[in-house]
Structures are given as C-alpha cells and as structure tokens.
Design a protein around this motif. Structure first.
Motif, short mmCIF file in Angstrom:
data_model
loop_
_atom_site.label_atom_id
_atom_site.label_comp_id
_atom_site.label_asym_id
_atom_site.label_seq_id
_atom_site.Cartn_x
_atom_site.Cartn_y
_atom_site.Cartn_z
N ALA A 254 0.89 -1.18 0.03
CA ALA A 254 -0.04 -0.05 0.17
C ALA A 254 1.05 1.35 0.03
O ALA A 254 1.91 1.08 0.73
CB ALA A 254 -0.86 -0.11 1.11
N LEU A 255 0.60 2.24 -0.77
CA LEU A 255 1.42 3.55 -1.02
C LEU A 255 0.84 4.71 -0.57
O LEU A 255 -0.53 4.64 -0.98
CB LEU A 255 1.91 3.70 -2.46
N VAL A 256 1.43 5.61 0.00
CA VAL A 256 0.84 6.81 0.38
C VAL A 256 2.10 7.88 -0.14
O VAL A 256 3.40 7.63 0.26
CB VAL A 256 0.70 6.86 2.01
N GLU A 257 1.66 8.95 -0.77
CA GLU A 257 2.89 9.83 -1.26
C GLU A 257 2.34 11.20 -1.11
O GLU A 257 0.98 11.49 -1.48
CB GLU A 257 3.11 9.45 -2.81
N SER A 258 2.95 12.26 -0.66
CA SER A 258 2.56 13.61 -0.76
C SER A 258 3.83 14.40 -1.49
O SER A 258 5.08 13.89 -1.52
CB SER A 258 2.84 14.00 0.64
N PHE A 259 3.33 15.21 -2.35
CA PHE A 259 3.89 16.08 -3.29
C PHE A 259 4.75 15.46 -4.40
O PHE A 259 5.34 16.14 -5.39
CB PHE A 259 5.07 16.83 -2.48
N THR A 260 4.66 13.99 -4.49
CA THR A 260 5.35 13.29 -5.49
C THR A 260 4.50 13.30 -6.57
O THR A 260 4.85 12.83 -8.11
CB THR A 260 5.72 12.13 -5.09
N GLY A 261 3.09 13.61 -6.72
CA GLY A 261 2.33 13.48 -7.73
C GLY A 261 1.90 11.72 -8.01
O GLY A 261 1.63 11.51 -9.23
N GLY A 262 2.06 11.16 -6.99
CA GLY A 262 1.93 9.75 -7.30
C GLY A 262 3.08 8.99 -8.19
O GLY A 262 2.51 7.89 -8.91
N GLN A 263 4.19 9.52 -8.30
CA GLN A 263 5.25 9.11 -9.02
C GLN A 263 5.66 7.35 -9.05
O GLN A 263 6.15 6.73 -9.77
CB GLN A 263 6.38 9.97 -9.52
N ILE A 264 5.58 7.33 -7.47
CA ILE A 264 6.06 5.77 -6.96
C ILE A 264 5.09 4.87 -7.66
O ILE A 264 5.39 3.84 -8.15
CB ILE A 264 6.26 5.81 -5.54
N ALA A 265 3.79 5.09 -7.54
CA ALA A 265 2.77 4.22 -7.98
C ALA A 265 2.94 4.16 -9.50
O ALA A 265 2.68 3.14 -10.29
CB ALA A 265 1.38 4.62 -7.61
N THR A 266 3.09 5.44 -10.26
CA THR A 266 3.27 5.25 -11.63
C THR A 266 4.54 4.43 -12.15
O THR A 266 4.27 3.89 -13.33
CB THR A 266 3.60 6.94 -11.93
N ARG A 267 5.47 4.64 -11.39
CA ARG A 267 6.50 3.42 -11.82
C ARG A 267 6.17 1.97 -11.52
O ARG A 267 6.75 1.23 -12.27
CB ARG A 267 7.83 4.00 -11.19
N LEU A 268 5.66 1.72 -10.66
CA LEU A 268 5.21 0.28 -10.10
C LEU A 268 4.06 -0.36 -10.94
O LEU A 268 4.31 -1.55 -11.45
CB LEU A 268 5.09 0.22 -8.67
N LEU A 269 3.04 0.43 -11.05
CA LEU A 269 1.79 -0.39 -11.52
C LEU A 269 1.82 -0.59 -13.00
O LEU A 269 1.17 -1.68 -13.13
CB LEU A 269 0.53 0.79 -11.32
N PRO A 270 2.63 0.12 -13.74
CA PRO A 270 2.54 -0.28 -15.21
C PRO A 270 3.11 -1.76 -15.57
O PRO A 270 3.13 -2.34 -16.62
CB PRO A 270 2.92 0.78 -16.14
N LEU A 271 4.13 -2.28 -14.50
CA LEU A 271 4.93 -3.40 -14.72
C LEU A 271 4.13 -4.56 -14.48
O LEU A 271 3.05 -4.52 -13.86
CB LEU A 271 6.00 -3.34 -13.60
N GLU A 272 4.61 -5.57 -15.25
CA GLU A 272 3.68 -6.89 -15.32
C GLU A 272 3.54 -7.15 -13.85
O GLU A 272 4.57 -7.57 -13.04
CB GLU A 272 4.54 -7.93 -15.92
N GLY A 273 2.52 -7.51 -13.25
CA GLY A 273 2.18 -8.00 -12.06
C GLY A 273 1.94 -6.68 -10.96
O GLY A 273 1.70 -7.09 -9.88
N GLY A 274 2.19 -5.57 -11.38
CA GLY A 274 2.13 -4.54 -10.52
C GLY A 274 0.69 -4.18 -9.77
O GLY A 274 0.52 -3.99 -8.68
N GLU A 275 -0.30 -4.40 -10.88
CA GLU A 275 -1.42 -4.25 -10.34
C GLU A 275 -1.93 -5.24 -9.26
O GLU A 275 -2.87 -4.97 -8.40
CB GLU A 275 -2.68 -4.19 -11.49
N GLU A 276 -1.56 -6.36 -9.10
CA GLU A 276 -1.65 -7.64 -8.10
C GLU A 276 -0.92 -7.12 -7.02
O GLU A 276 -1.31 -7.44 -5.78
CB GLU A 276 -1.41 -8.83 -8.70
#
Length: 399
Positions: A254-276
């Motif tokens: 589970a991710l929580v980000e402030s001021f990053t614009g969600g860039q950590i999620a943006t880097r992880l989620l598109p990867l294969e298996g990221g959404e799981e």
C-alpha cells in the motif's frame, strides 16, 4: 539514445549535428559529415510531407537520381490495406530512394530506411519516429556497422545502475578499476541522470570465455566499492527490482505519497504484476486528506514526524489489506522555487513485524526534491526487502 546505444555496442560517436529542414543547409551538413567520419547516421526527414527532405538531399549529395522502390511501395500499400484505408498519394514519396541505395527494412512504419555512400562515408538514414528508429538501429544498422568494422573480438557491456552516490564520488571510488585488466580489455564509463548514475564496463576479449574472465577481474571489486548503492543491473530498473522482491516474498504493498504526484505508483503499477502487488495507492499534498484516506483521525499537521510517518505507513498497510506499507511524505520549505529550496522527506516502511522510518533533507528546488524523494522511497523499500540498511546516507542529502 543513438549515441548511448552505439557506445554500448563499442562504437564511438565523435560528432553530432542538428540541422533544420532547409535544402542548402542539409546538403552542406551531409558533405561536412562525409568529410569527417566513416559512418554517418541521419535521423528523420523520411516522411511523406513537403518538409521531409532526406531522400532528395541524399540523392543530390551522392550525385544520383531518386528512383521508385517498387517493393517498398507494395509494402506501404499493404500496410494501409490491412488497416482498411487507402494510401494517400503523397506517401509514394517514401518509396523514392536514391539510385543504388540499400533499403533498410522498417516492419512497424511506412518509412523505410536506406544506406548510401556519399563521398568516402557510408550514410544510414532512419525514420524520426522513436520506436521505428530504435528497432532499425538494433536490427539493421548496428549489425552492419559491426560487420564493417571487422571487429573480431566479442564485446560485452555490463551496466550497474546506482542511486545515492554522485558522479565524482563514483569516479573516485572506482579509480584504477580498468587497470586490473593489464591487457586493456576493460573500459570504464559513466552516465549520470539524477537521481541515478549508470556505471558501464565495456569488455573486449578474444572469445566469450575471455570476455567472462576479464569481467570477473573487475566485477567483484566494483561491487565491493559501490556496495549497497547498486540498485539494479543491465536492463533492470529500480522499480522492477522492488516489484520482483515483493513478488518473490509473496508480499503486497500500500502506497501513500505527498508532493510526488503519485510517481512511485506510476513507476510500479504499469509493470507486469504491478496491479496484483500494489493494493492501493494514495497521493495528496494535503496531510488531512492522507490521514483520512488511510483511516486515521483528521488533525492539523504543521510538519510530518517520525511517529506520524510510522502511523501513516501502518494504517495504509492495514486498511488496504497489504503486507507492506510505504509512505513517502515531504514537507517543502516556504517560498518560491529556487536552487536552494529544500524539502524534508520522511520515508516509512511498515510490515507485519516491523516499522522503519528514514528522514532525509534535500536542497535543489521543487523538481529536484520530487525526483529525489521518489528514488529515495523506492530505494529504501528495496533495501528493506533485501535486508540491507535503510539508513545509509546518500550524497544528495543535506543536514
């Protein structure tokens, strides 16, 4: 991109020129390039519009006429037919090549490339569309260049992606590394792109076994000197390594980000298996919104702290039903964006058995802080998952 990829293949680039869509300027640039290099790669200008001039000027520079390449014209017509469209008449221009040119295949576009001698140099013309250029470079051009160079020795490029050390620091740490191969088969290079730095070893040998032997001479020493600051290797990425670690451990995030614009999620989620693996991702500049999103009581937050960061990471983990929570929280200094603008970063990692909090301070302006915080958060999670110290200080931090 071309320079980097050619250097990776052991081919040195010595000149680079940017030219506008002007016939006389292009002609002069082609003649100049032919006078100072054996190989010239031209990118762009192969489209169907009036300002696409590469074929025309290449023919003028070589002193030949443009002729219709019937096979490529048929390929283009088929390209449009398969998509249920009629080919516009002006696309025929893309099948007009200088007489005597060697056609270079483009299986994913309508602009074929071509190779042509101009003076004493061999020119390779490529389409400007990035994905078409990359494929043509890999499949058509680099193999031809390696064949022309007559290089008998196998080449291996080994890349180490690092985070946390500056370029000059890495250079000093690796002083004398190439000399460990007394025969000079190892070349050391760097490519800095904040917040990472890529360390490259180009290794030449008489055989694949010889290349492996030379790599073994320096690989262990390099790893020992750079230590935990190596985050990935070769085609790996930091986010890919993090995701692989999570998956290998059967973990979720589970991710929580402030001021990053969600860039950590943006880097992880598109990867294969990221959404799981990523169960939930929350991004907001407002601390009250972050607290509410993870189920904590709303409160006024003037600045983040170690206990608050730990609470947010733990609440994010439990509310999302994840095994791990990562919170990257930034308090930005007041004032306009400037080079000495700073930000205080709290990185908290929570699992079912432990919580680790890391504080860092970075100066350099809003974007510098944002990029640094994203990388720091991902790297702290990598270290935690790999059993490495999370608190190891980077060169980018200020007291």
């Amino acid at each position: 991109y071309m320079t980097q990829r050619l250097e990776d293949a052991g081919l040195s680039v010595i000149w680079g020129t940017t030219v506008g869509d002007d016939r006389d300027t292009l002609l002069a640039a082609f003649h100049l390039a032919a006078s100072r290099a054996d190989i010239v790669i031209v990118n762009g200008g192969l489209g169907p519009t009036v300002d696409d001039l590469s074929q025309e000027i290449a023919a003028r520079a070589a002193g030949v006429e443009l002729v219709l390449h019937e096979a490529w014209l048929a390929r283009m017509e088929g390209f449009f037919t398969r998509r249920g469209r009629a080919m516009p008449p002006n696309n025929t221009k893309q099948a007009m090549l200088p007489e005597g040119a060697e056609m270079l295949d483009n299986p994913i576009g309508t602009a074929c490339g071509f190779a042509l001698d101009i003076g004493a140099a061999r020119f390779f013309f490529t389409p400007g569309v990035p994905r078409e250029l990359r494929r043509m470079l890999e499949e058509q051009i680099i193999p031809r260049l390696l064949e022309r160079s007559g290089a008998p020795a196998p080449i291996r490029l080994k890349r180490y992606h690092g985070y946390g050390l500056g370029e000059s620091h890495v250079d000093s740490l690796l002083a004398g590394l190439a000399a460990l191969d007394p025969e000079g088969g190892v070349k050391l290079g760097f490519r800095a792109h904040y917040p990472q730095i890529e360390t490259k070893l180009t290794i030449r040998g008489a055989s694949p076994e010889d290349v492996a032997r030379r790599l073994a001479l320096v690989d262990g020493v390099l790893r020992e000197r750079l230590g935990n600051f190596i985050v990935a290797e070769d085609d790996q990425t930091l986010e890919g390594v993090v995701l692989a670690c999570l998956r290998a451990q059967g973990a979720t995030l589970a991710l929580v980000e402030s001021f990053t614009g969600g860039q950590i999620a943006t880097r992880l989620l598109p990867l294969e298996g990221g959404e799981e693996v990523v169960h939930r991702a929350t991004a907001s500049r407002d601390p009250a919104q972050l607290l509410a999103a993870v189920g904590l009581p709303a409160q006024y937050v003037e600045d983040y702290s170690e206990p608050l960061a730990a609470s947010i990471a733990n609440a994010a983990r439990t509310s999302a039903g994840a095994s791990h929570g990562l919170a990257v929280l930034i308090h930005l200094d007041e004032g306009m964006d400037r080079m000495d603008l700073g930000g205080t970063i709290w990185v908290a990692i929570a699992s079912r058995t432990a919580t680790v909090v890391r504080r860092a301070r970075i100066l350099g302006g809003r974007e510098w802080i944002r990029l640094g915080a994203v990388e720091l958060g991902l790297d702290c999670l990598r270290r935690h998952l790999q059993g490495l110290p999370v608190q190891e200080r980077t060169d980018f931090e200020k007291s």
